[in-house]
Design a protein around this motif. Structure first.
Motif, mmCIF file in Angstrom:
data_model
loop_
_atom_site.group_PDB
_atom_site.id
_atom_site.type_symbol
_atom_site.label_atom_id
_atom_site.label_comp_id
_atom_site.label_asym_id
_atom_site.label_seq_id
_atom_site.Cartn_x
_atom_site.Cartn_y
_atom_site.Cartn_z
ATOM 1 N N ARG A 232 25.617 -72.303 -36.963
ATOM 2 C CA ARG A 232 25.013 -70.988 -37.132
ATOM 3 C C ARG A 232 26.109 -69.972 -37.430
ATOM 4 N NH1 ARG A 232 25.089 -67.147 -33.010
ATOM 5 N NH2 ARG A 232 26.059 -67.816 -31.047
ATOM 6 N N ILE A 233 25.713 -68.798 -37.876
ATOM 7 C CA ILE A 233 26.652 -67.721 -38.188
ATOM 8 C C ILE A 233 26.313 -66.506 -37.334
ATOM 9 C CG2 ILE A 233 27.536 -66.164 -39.973
ATOM 10 C CD1 ILE A 233 26.886 -68.293 -42.049
ATOM 11 N N ASP A 234 27.316 -65.947 -36.681
ATOM 12 C CA ASP A 234 27.194 -64.689 -35.948
ATOM 13 C C ASP A 234 27.496 -63.546 -36.917
ATOM 14 O OD1 ASP A 234 27.400 -62.994 -33.292
ATOM 15 O OD2 ASP A 234 29.176 -62.517 -34.494
ATOM 16 N N HIS A 235 26.598 -62.568 -36.987
ATOM 17 C CA HIS A 235 26.768 -61.446 -37.909
ATOM 18 C C HIS A 235 27.063 -60.132 -37.183
ATOM 19 C CE1 HIS A 235 25.537 -63.466 -41.659
ATOM 20 N NE2 HIS A 235 24.728 -64.171 -40.885
ATOM 21 N N GLY A 236 27.356 -60.197 -35.907
ATOM 22 C CA GLY A 236 27.510 -58.967 -35.135
ATOM 23 C C GLY A 236 28.930 -58.526 -34.888
ATOM 24 N N HIS A 237 29.911 -59.165 -35.528
ATOM 25 C CA HIS A 237 31.312 -58.848 -35.230
ATOM 26 C C HIS A 237 32.146 -58.696 -36.503
ATOM 27 C CE1 HIS A 237 29.798 -60.576 -31.432
ATOM 28 N NE2 HIS A 237 30.671 -59.771 -30.862
ATOM 29 N N HIS A 238 31.554 -58.108 -37.540
ATOM 30 C CA HIS A 238 32.269 -57.927 -38.809
ATOM 31 C C HIS A 238 33.191 -56.715 -38.811
ATOM 32 C CE1 HIS A 238 29.331 -54.806 -39.531
ATOM 33 N NE2 HIS A 238 28.344 -55.694 -39.466
ATOM 34 N N GLY A 239 33.152 -55.916 -37.741
ATOM 35 C CA GLY A 239 34.073 -54.792 -37.620
ATOM 36 C C GLY A 239 33.863 -53.688 -38.636
ATOM 37 N N GLY A 240 32.672 -53.633 -39.217
ATOM 38 C CA GLY A 240 32.387 -52.576 -40.185
ATOM 39 C C GLY A 240 32.379 -53.033 -41.623
ATOM 40 N N GLY A 241 32.795 -54.280 -41.879
ATOM 41 C CA GLY A 241 32.762 -54.781 -43.244
ATOM 42 C C GLY A 241 34.020 -55.533 -43.608
ATOM 43 N N TYR A 242 34.007 -56.108 -44.801
ATOM 44 C CA TYR A 242 35.125 -56.928 -45.251
ATOM 45 C C TYR A 242 36.411 -56.101 -45.334
ATOM 46 C CZ TYR A 242 38.093 -59.974 -47.937
ATOM 47 O OH TYR A 242 39.153 -60.741 -48.340
ATOM 48 N N GLY A 243 37.463 -56.616 -44.731
ATOM 49 C CA GLY A 243 38.753 -55.937 -44.760
ATOM 50 C C GLY A 243 38.883 -54.798 -43.765
ATOM 51 N N LYS A 244 37.804 -54.439 -43.074
ATOM 52 C CA LYS A 244 37.843 -53.349 -42.104
ATOM 53 C C LYS A 244 38.414 -53.848 -40.780
ATOM 54 C CE LYS A 244 35.517 -50.483 -44.810
ATOM 55 N NZ LYS A 244 36.133 -49.278 -45.407
#
Length: 302
Positions: A232-244
Motif C-alpha cells: 500500500r502507499i501512504d499519502h499523508g507525509h509528502h511534506g507539501g509536495g515533491y521537493g518540499k
C-alpha cells in the motif's frame, strides 16, 4: 567502465526510542552506499536497462527529469562510464540561460547533453515515451534507448525486486518500506517479497492518490505478468509536495542524523522515516512488527 556495485548493501539495526515505545523494530537497508556514482535505487533500476542498451547496441540514452533530478545525474554517470551518449530533457525552459545548479552541472560534466523544455512540452514528451521504445520521442531526438522519468519501467521493477532477497528471514511480521516518486522501487519490492511479508510506500509528491497505485499495478503487470496485493502507499507525509522540505521535516531529519550517525536525504528518505515514526506512534503497526526502511539515496551536497 562502470564500477561494480556493493551488494548486498548493509542492513543496520536501528534502535530508536520512538519505535521501541510502539513495540516496533526498525532496520535500515543502506542502499545509499550501493554505488559511488549511480547511488541507491537508481542503480537497481538502471542496471537492467543498461544491460539491454548494451545488448541491443544502443549508443545513446535519453531520459527526463527536473532541475535537481538524481535520475538525470545517475543516467549521465552510467552512460559516460559505458561510453554511451546521453540526453536529458529537463522540465523548465527558464533554466536554459541560468547558471547550472550543482545537479545539472554534474550531469553535464558526465557528458549529458541537456535540452530544456516548457512544462507543457515536457508533459507531452514524457507521455509519448511511455514504457515502450519511445518511437515518437526518437523521431524528434534521434535513435536512442528511452528511459522514463525516474527510471521506472518494467525492467527497473525487476531490478528492484532483488532488494527483499537481500533481507534474511522475512515473514509475516515484516514490512519493507520505501519512498515513492514514480513507483518502480515499491513495485519491485512488493513483487520480490515472500508470502506474508508486506510492502509500504510513502508518497513524496502531493496529489498522487490513485495515480501512484495505478502506476505500481501497471509495473507489476508489465514486469511480472500479474498484480500483487501485499502493498500500500501512504499519502499523508509528502511534506507539501515533491521537493518540499518543511522546517519540521528538516528538524526531524537533523535529529535522526544526530541520534544514529546516518546521513538522511531530505526529499525522499526523510519523508519515509518521518512517516514511519508517525505511523508507529499512532499504533498503525501491530506490536512485534519489523520495519525495514530502504535508504534509497544520499543527501544533497552542502
Amino acid at each position: 567502465m562502470l564500477e561494480p556495485a556493493l551488494l548486498p548493501t548493509p542492513l543496520v539495526d536501528c534502535t530508536d526510542e520512538a519505535f521501541a515505545r510502539a513495540g516496533v523494530e526498525l532496520r535500515l537497508k543502506r542502499d545509499d552506499l550501493l554505488h559511488p556514482s549511480v547511488p541507491g535505487n537508481k542503480w537497481r533500476k538502471l542496471e537492467p536497462n543498461l544491460a539491454v542498451a548494451v545488448e541491443q547496441g544502443h549508443t545513446r540514452l535519453l531520459t527526463f527529469g527536473g532541475a535537481y533530478s538524481t535520475h538525470l545525474r545517475a543516467v549521465a554517470a552510467a552512460a559516460g562510464a559505458l561510453g554511451l551518449e546521453s540526453v536529458g530533457l529537463v522540465r523548465g525552459e527558464e533554466l536554459a540561460d541560468r547558471p547550472r545548479n550543482w545537479s545539472l552541472r554534474a550531469a553535464e560534466e558526465s557528458g549529458m547533453r541537456l535540452e530544456f523544455l516548457t512544462r507543457a512540452a515536457y508533459r507531452e514528451a514524457t507521455g509519448r515515451a511511455g514504457d515502450g521504445d519511445g518511437a515518437e520521442v526518437q523521431r524528434h531526438w534521434g535513435p536512442c534507448l528511452v528511459l522514463p522519468e525516474g527510471g521506472s519501467n518494467a525492467l527497473a521493477a525487476v531490478g528492484a525486486a532483488a532488494i527483499p532477497a537481500e533481507l534474511p528471514d522475512l515473514d509475516r511480521r515484516d514490512v519493507v518500506c520505501c519512498p515513492v516518486g514514480t513507483g518502480g522501487t515499491l513495485a519491485g519490492i512488493a513483487a520480490g517479497l515472500p508470502p506474508g511479508a508486506r510492502a509500504l510506500g510513502v508518497a513524496v509528491l502531493r496529489g498522487g492518490e490513485g495515480y501512484l497505485e495505478a502506476e505500481v499495478a501497471r509495473l507489476h503487470r508489465a514486469g511480472f505478468g500479474r498484480e500483487f496485493a501485499n502493498w500500500r502507499i501512504d499519502h499523508g507525509h509528502h511534506g507539501g509536495g515533491y521537493g518540499k522540505v518543511p522546517p519540521e521535516l528538516a528538524a526531524f531529519a537533523g535529529e535522526f542524523e544526530r541520534r544514529h550517525g546516518i546521513p538522511v536525504e531530505r526529499r525522499y528518505v526523510a519523508k519515509l522515516l518521518a512517516a514511519l515514526a508517525d505511523l508507529a506512534g499512532a499504533g498503525a503497526f501491530p506490536r512485534g512488527t519489523r520495519l525495514t526502511a530502504v535508504v534509497t539515496g544520499l543527501p544533497d551536497p552542502e
